[in-house]
Design a protein around this motif. Structure first.
Motif, PDB file in Angstrom:
ATOM      1  N   GLN A  25       0.907  -1.015  -0.076  1.00 43.12           N
ATOM      2  CA  GLN A  25       0.121   0.177  -0.115  1.00 43.12           C
ATOM      3  C   GLN A  25       1.115   1.206  -0.156  1.00 43.12           C
ATOM      4  N   PRO A  26       0.211   2.368  -0.382  1.00 44.26           N
ATOM      5  CA  PRO A  26       1.259   3.574  -0.446  1.00 44.26           C
ATOM      6  C   PRO A  26       1.536   3.927   0.863  1.00 44.26           C
ATOM      7  N   GLY A  27       3.090   4.228   1.138  1.00 39.45           N
ATOM      8  CA  GLY A  27       3.808   4.510   2.372  1.00 39.45           C
ATOM      9  C   GLY A  27       4.125   3.226   3.087  1.00 39.45           C
ATOM     10  N   GLN A  28       3.796   2.038   2.741  1.00 40.00           N
ATOM     11  CA  GLN A  28       4.146   0.855   3.290  1.00 40.00           C
ATOM     12  C   GLN A  28       5.472   0.527   2.855  1.00 40.00           C
ATOM     13  N   ALA A  29       6.290   0.095   3.854  1.00 45.07           N
ATOM     14  CA  ALA A  29       7.749  -0.363   3.569  1.00 45.07           C
ATOM     15  C   ALA A  29       7.549  -1.908   3.136  1.00 45.07           C
ATOM     16  N   ALA A  30       6.894  -2.609   3.702  1.00 49.79           N
ATOM     17  CA  ALA A  30       6.459  -3.879   3.410  1.00 49.79           C
ATOM     18  C   ALA A  30       5.139  -4.465   3.251  1.00 49.79           C
ATOM     19  N   ALA A  31       5.070  -5.294   2.313  1.00 49.31           N
ATOM     20  CA  ALA A  31       3.807  -6.028   1.964  1.00 49.31           C
ATOM     21  C   ALA A  31       3.154  -6.896   3.119  1.00 49.31           C
ATOM     22  N   ARG A  32       1.845  -6.720   3.104  1.00 50.19           N
ATOM     23  CA  ARG A  32       1.273  -7.355   4.421  1.00 50.19           C
ATOM     24  C   ARG A  32       0.639  -8.852   3.886  1.00 50.19           C
ATOM     25  N   TRP A  33       0.412  -9.732   4.719  1.00 51.67           N
ATOM     26  CA  TRP A  33      -0.270 -10.953   4.416  1.00 51.67           C
ATOM     27  C   TRP A  33      -1.625 -10.872   5.210  1.00 51.67           C
ATOM     28  N   ILE A  34      -2.677 -12.149   4.335  1.00 55.32           N
ATOM     29  CA  ILE A  34      -3.947 -12.062   4.851  1.00 55.32           C
ATOM     30  C   ILE A  34      -4.228 -13.624   4.650  1.00 55.32           C
ATOM     31  N   HIS A  35      -4.992 -14.059   5.600  1.00 55.36           N
ATOM     32  CA  HIS A  35      -5.389 -15.399   5.628  1.00 55.36           C
ATOM     33  C   HIS A  35      -6.508 -15.731   4.467  1.00 55.36           C
ATOM     34  N   LEU A  36      -6.894 -16.876   4.189  1.00 54.82           N
ATOM     35  CA  LEU A  36      -7.700 -16.997   3.207  1.00 54.82           C
ATOM     36  C   LEU A  36      -8.889 -18.204   3.223  1.00 54.82           C
ATOM     37  N   LEU A  37      -8.958 -18.355   4.881  1.00 50.31           N
ATOM     38  CA  LEU A  37      -9.886 -19.414   5.130  1.00 50.31           C
ATOM     39  C   LEU A  37     -11.212 -19.034   5.368  1.00 50.31           C
ATOM     40  N   SER A  38     -11.429 -17.561   5.242  1.00 54.44           N
ATOM     41  CA  SER A  38     -12.889 -17.278   4.568  1.00 54.44           C
ATOM     42  C   SER A  38     -13.120 -16.674   3.448  1.00 54.44           C
ATOM     43  N   GLY A  39     -12.324 -17.162   2.516  1.00 52.91           N
ATOM     44  CA  GLY A  39     -12.466 -16.867   1.034  1.00 52.91           C
ATOM     45  C   GLY A  39     -11.548 -15.791   0.547  1.00 52.91           C
ATOM     46  N   THR A  40     -11.438 -15.330  -0.593  1.00 53.75           N
ATOM     47  CA  THR A  40     -10.441 -14.386  -1.214  1.00 53.75           C
ATOM     48  C   THR A  40     -11.081 -13.210  -0.897  1.00 53.75           C
ATOM     49  N   PRO A  41     -10.720 -12.027  -0.342  1.00 49.66           N
ATOM     50  CA  PRO A  41     -11.304 -10.960  -0.093  1.00 49.66           C
ATOM     51  C   PRO A  41     -11.430 -10.081  -1.400  1.00 49.66           C
ATOM     52  N   SER A  42     -12.378  -9.257  -1.303  1.00 51.18           N
ATOM     53  CA  SER A  42     -12.407  -8.542  -2.669  1.00 51.18           C
ATOM     54  C   SER A  42     -11.454  -7.239  -2.514  1.00 51.18           C
ATOM     55  N   ALA A  43     -11.436  -6.489  -3.624  1.00 52.70           N
ATOM     56  CA  ALA A  43     -10.161  -5.284  -3.419  1.00 52.70           C
ATOM     57  C   ALA A  43     -10.982  -4.213  -2.212  1.00 52.70           C
ATOM     58  N   ALA A  44     -11.998  -4.061  -2.154  1.00 53.65           N
ATOM     59  CA  ALA A  44     -12.598  -3.005  -1.278  1.00 53.65           C
ATOM     60  C   ALA A  44     -12.354  -3.547   0.074  1.00 53.65           C
ATOM     61  N   GLU A  45     -12.617  -4.954   0.370  1.00 52.54           N
ATOM     62  CA  GLU A  45     -12.339  -5.319   1.666  1.00 52.54           C
ATOM     63  C   GLU A  45     -10.885  -5.431   2.020  1.00 52.54           C
ATOM     64  N   ILE A  46      -9.986  -5.727   0.997  1.00 51.19           N
ATOM     65  CA  ILE A  46      -8.488  -5.624   1.268  1.00 51.19           C
ATOM     66  C   ILE A  46      -8.248  -4.076   1.749  1.00 51.19           C
ATOM     67  N   ASN A  47      -8.709  -3.315   0.876  1.00 47.40           N
ATOM     68  CA  ASN A  47      -8.356  -1.711   1.261  1.00 47.40           C
ATOM     69  C   ASN A  47      -8.692  -1.352   2.651  1.00 47.40           C
ATOM     70  N   GLU A  48     -10.201  -1.799   2.837  1.00 50.82           N
ATOM     71  CA  GLU A  48     -10.478  -1.588   4.236  1.00 50.82           C
ATOM     72  C   GLU A  48      -9.842  -2.107   5.409  1.00 50.82           C
ATOM     73  N   ALA A  49      -9.407  -3.355   5.184  1.00 48.86           N
ATOM     74  CA  ALA A  49      -8.714  -4.038   6.285  1.00 48.86           C
ATOM     75  C   ALA A  49      -7.322  -3.547   6.741  1.00 48.86           C
ATOM     76  N   VAL A  50      -6.696  -3.247   5.612  1.00 47.57           N
ATOM     77  CA  VAL A  50      -5.307  -2.580   5.756  1.00 47.57           C
ATOM     78  C   VAL A  50      -5.187  -1.281   6.038  1.00 47.57           C
ATOM     79  N   SER A  51      -6.158  -0.661   5.948  1.00 49.44           N
ATOM     80  CA  SER A  51      -6.388   0.728   6.594  1.00 49.44           C
ATOM     81  C   SER A  51      -6.803   0.926   7.960  1.00 49.44           C
ATOM     82  N   ARG A  52      -7.469  -0.111   8.377  1.00 50.58           N
ATOM     83  CA  ARG A  52      -8.045  -0.075   9.890  1.00 50.58           C
ATOM     84  C   ARG A  52      -6.799  -0.283  10.723  1.00 50.58           C
ATOM     85  N   PRO A  53      -7.042   0.752  11.520  1.00 46.74           N
ATOM     86  CA  PRO A  53      -5.969   1.022  12.732  1.00 46.74           C
ATOM     87  C   PRO A  53      -5.983  -0.367  13.549  1.00 46.74           C
TER      88      PRO A  53
END
Length: 216
Positions: free
Chosen positions: A150-178
């Motif tokens: 994501q913009p401004g991030q030094a490293a990429a994040r990982w996400i689990h897939l046991l609840s399915g592959t998230p949509s782009a909107a879900e990913i953006n919301e999750a990674v921006s959630r403090p």
């Protein structure tokens, strides 16, 4: 086993059961009420959830059907539950710690995973974290995936897939959630409450057993 697809409630309940089996083994297996409180913790959780006793029980029933949890028949009259996460998914303990941490806390970088999974006896170094992630990703049905930086991030994040592959909107919301820092919640208040509940339930079990023996 076949590909796993868990609801958010099921993923949270299962991961909380894994967590407490490691961090508070003296109160494991767990009752529905204790597991509900563990799932709804305000610290070390993202997103914070508000499951009811019914939500928790329904999740356990589904997980039991999928052989991911089991009832402990030797735990007294109050039903208690154990996870079978590592057995069913063929996970080594450090790898299970990484996956459970992703399920509890949402998308994380390897450095965040190293710090957050430590309490679950996760890999102690960066190489171990990466090996665990590679193991989880290199499966016929991958359990995790790497997200783009994501913009401004030094490293990429990982996400689990046991609840399915998230949509782009879900990913953006999750990674921006403090993440809520544990210090924002009174120290050990939730853990203390869980411990007291477990002790009370154990005492009730013991009293019921004594009454049954006396009546017999």
């Amino acid at each position: 086993m076949s590909q796993i697809l868990l609801s958010p409630n099921e993923a949270r309940v299962l991961a909380a059961l894994v967590e407490k089996s490691i961090t508070t083994p003296q109160y494991y297996p767990m009752t529905v009420n204790a597991l509900m409180m563990a799932s709804n913790q305000k610290n070390s959780r993202s997103p914070v959830m508000n499951l009811t006793e019914g939500d928790t029980g329904a999740a356990l029933n589904t997980l039991e059907a999928d052989k991911l949890v089991t009832r402990d028949d030797n735990a007294g009259r109050v039903p208690k539950w154990r996870h079978r996460f590592h057995h069913q998914l063929l996970l080594k303990a450090p790898t299970m710690a990484v996956l459970a941490t992703l399920m509890l806390r949402g998308p994380q970088t390897p450095a965040e995973l190293r710090a957050n999974a430590a309490v679950l006896n996760g890999p102690p170094d960066a190489e171990g974290i990466q090996a665990a992630l590679n193991d989880l990703a290199d499966r016929a049905s991958p359990f995790v995936m790497q997200l783009g930086k994501q913009p401004g991030q030094a490293a990429a994040r990982w996400i689990h897939l046991l609840s399915g592959t998230p949509s782009a909107a879900e990913i953006n919301e999750a990674v921006s959630r403090p993440m809520r820092a544990p210090a924002l919640e009174p120290a050990s208040s939730r853990s203390d409450l869980e411990a007291r509940l477990a002790q009370l339930e154990a005492r009730i079990d013991e009293l019921e057993q004594r009454l049954t023996a006396a009546g017999g």
